[in-house]
Scaffold this active site. Structure first.
Site, PDB file in Angstrom:
ATOM      1  N   ASP A 177      74.255   5.023  72.642  1.00  0.00           N
ATOM      2  CA  ASP A 177      73.767   4.087  73.647  1.00  0.00           C
ATOM      3  C   ASP A 177      72.537   3.372  73.068  1.00  0.00           C
ATOM      4  OD1 ASP A 177      74.167   3.497  76.750  1.00  0.00           O
ATOM      5  OD2 ASP A 177      72.017   3.729  76.450  1.00  0.00           O
ATOM      6  N   TYR A 309      63.864  -2.628  81.223  1.00  0.00           N
ATOM      7  CA  TYR A 309      63.337  -3.986  81.420  1.00  0.00           C
ATOM      8  C   TYR A 309      62.632  -4.473  80.149  1.00  0.00           C
ATOM      9  CZ  TYR A 309      60.464  -7.793  83.301  1.00  0.00           C
ATOM     10  OH  TYR A 309      59.856  -9.017  83.511  1.00  0.00           O
ATOM     11  N   HIS A 372      81.480   8.258  76.596  1.00  0.00           N
ATOM     12  CA  HIS A 372      80.154   7.761  76.254  1.00  0.00           C
ATOM     13  C   HIS A 372      79.147   8.889  76.043  1.00  0.00           C
ATOM     14  CE1 HIS A 372      77.208   4.538  76.065  1.00  0.00           C
ATOM     15  NE2 HIS A 372      76.413   5.233  76.864  1.00  0.00           N
TER      16      HIS A 372
END
Length: 394
Positions: A177, A309, A372
């Site tokens: 990831d 973010y 995943h």
């Protein structure tokens, strides 16, 4: 430069508070269709939350984690927590493992013994690793998020410094990831020390780069491309929210364990091996709840949202400086000087012709099982793939 031992010890008052919140949760009305089409079903989450409150044993999980040597240090104003398990084998290769979102070092818990002591699992002593598993900035006990925020390049610089502080001149790196992005950056900024980079959790293209064309793809790759394109249409809500309004989301994640549980469990439902109907069938239920508990006790649901973010803002800034814009970022590009390998598990969407158009990667393996969260779903397969990839690089 100081590295200090760390013991995980959550005050009992916090454990009691978590259980009280779970037992007194205010549940929404069950929708007409209580399946996964609108998110985590109410009935499923109620049962899982009840187990978290009255069946799951945090103290047992805490003791198991404390059986792994843990440390903290500060790098560039950021507190970094990490596991560091050395092998008894004298020629073990140092290996740094980097998780992603919504993971943590707990993700690799079942692999540490396999990697450090392969003989105990029927393997070869020559495949042993010294294992380092840091918590990404803003995750777990690598909190609070430091003044530099979060970006892949900055984290890779921290990891290079961490491995140097630990005295490792040669080491391998694995990431999944967001951790695969950090690992890829390591091959560029610390190439003289990184012997090889192994990646998992790699997608067909960057999340906001647009759909992937299926023209000219094999049937298996076409299936992966179609899965990725569906993800773009229906699976980016979590990323859009975290990369645009993390503070608004933070209130719910920081105040409601039910909200935190649902936020993470949905991704385990969507990203694990589809052969399993429920997420806690794909991974061990207690390990899943240990991962969620770590987010809850450290408040890192909120800080990891801010890390996402910051990472997306850094990515957009990078795009603005690159010729070709999003099209250039849609591919990982050619492998960096150290050898690079990729493992693709189950329904993951990585496509070799897109991820490695130049054919520079030295290792590419596709497995039918897993997903995943391969380190939790199929630790045996991921361990074997790491051993195979790094064997000629020692």
């Amino acid at each position: 430069m100081t590295i200090q031992p760390f013991t995980l010890e959550i005050p009992q008052a916090e454990v009691d508070d978590l259980q009280a919140r779970l037992r007194s949760a205010r549940w929404p009305v069950t929708p007409a269709v209580d399946d996964w089409s609108r998110g985590v079903p109410v009935d499923y989450l109620r049962e899982l939350a009840a187990y978290w409150a009255d069946g799951y044993d945090w103290r047992a999980a805490e003791a198991a984690l404390n059986a792994i040597p843990q440390f903290v240090t500060e790098i560039g104003g950021q507190r970094i927590h990490f596991f560091h398990q050395k092998s008894a084998e004298p020629n073990a290769l140092p290996l740094i493992l980097t998780h992603g979102w919504p993971g943590s070092p707990v993700e690799f818990q079942a692999m540490i013994g396999r990697l450090t002591d392969p003989v105990a699992y029927g393997g070869d002593a020559g495949d042993a690793f010294d294992v380092v598993v840091p918590s990404l900035p803003g995750y777990g006990f690598s909190t609070p998020l430091g003044p530099a925020g979060f970006n892949l390049f900055g984290v890779a610089q921290m990891w290079a410094e961490l491995m140097s502080r630990l005295g490792y001149d040669r080491y391998g790196a694995h990431g999944t990831d967001a951790g695969s992005g950090v690992t890829g950056m390591l091959t560029m900024i610390d190439a003289e020390h990184v012997v090889g980079a192994h990646l998992a959790g790699v997608t067909a293209a960057a999340p906001f780069a647009g759909p992937v064309s299926t023209d000219g793809l094999s049937e298996s790759d076409k299936t992966r491309a179609e899965t990725f394109n569906r993800y773009l249409e229906d699976g980016l809500g979590y990323l859009t929210l975290q990369s645009t309004r993390p503070q608004t989301l933070a209130y719910g994640l920081n105040d409601s364990p039910i909200g935190q549980l649902a936020w993470i469990v949905e991704k385990f439902a969507e990203w694990t091996d589809p052969a399993h109907k429920l997420p806690d069938e794909a991974v061990d239920r207690d390990q899943l709840l240990t991962n969620v508990s770590l987010y809850w006790f450290t408040g890192s649901g909120a800080s990891s949202a801010h890390a996402v973010y910051d990472g997306m803002q850094a990515w957009k800034a990078m795009l603005a400086q690159q010729p070709g814009g999003e099209a250039a970022a849609a591919s990982w590009g050619p492998a960096s000087p150290p050898p690079t390998g990729v493992a693709v598990f189950g329904a993951e969407t990585a496509i070799k012709s897109l991820v490695d158009p130049a054919g520079a990667m030295t290792h590419w393996t596709e497995y039918e099982r897993g997903g995943h969260f391969a380190a939790m779903e199929v630790p045996d397969l991921l361990t074997t793939d790491l051993q195979t990839f790094f064997r000629p690089l020692r």
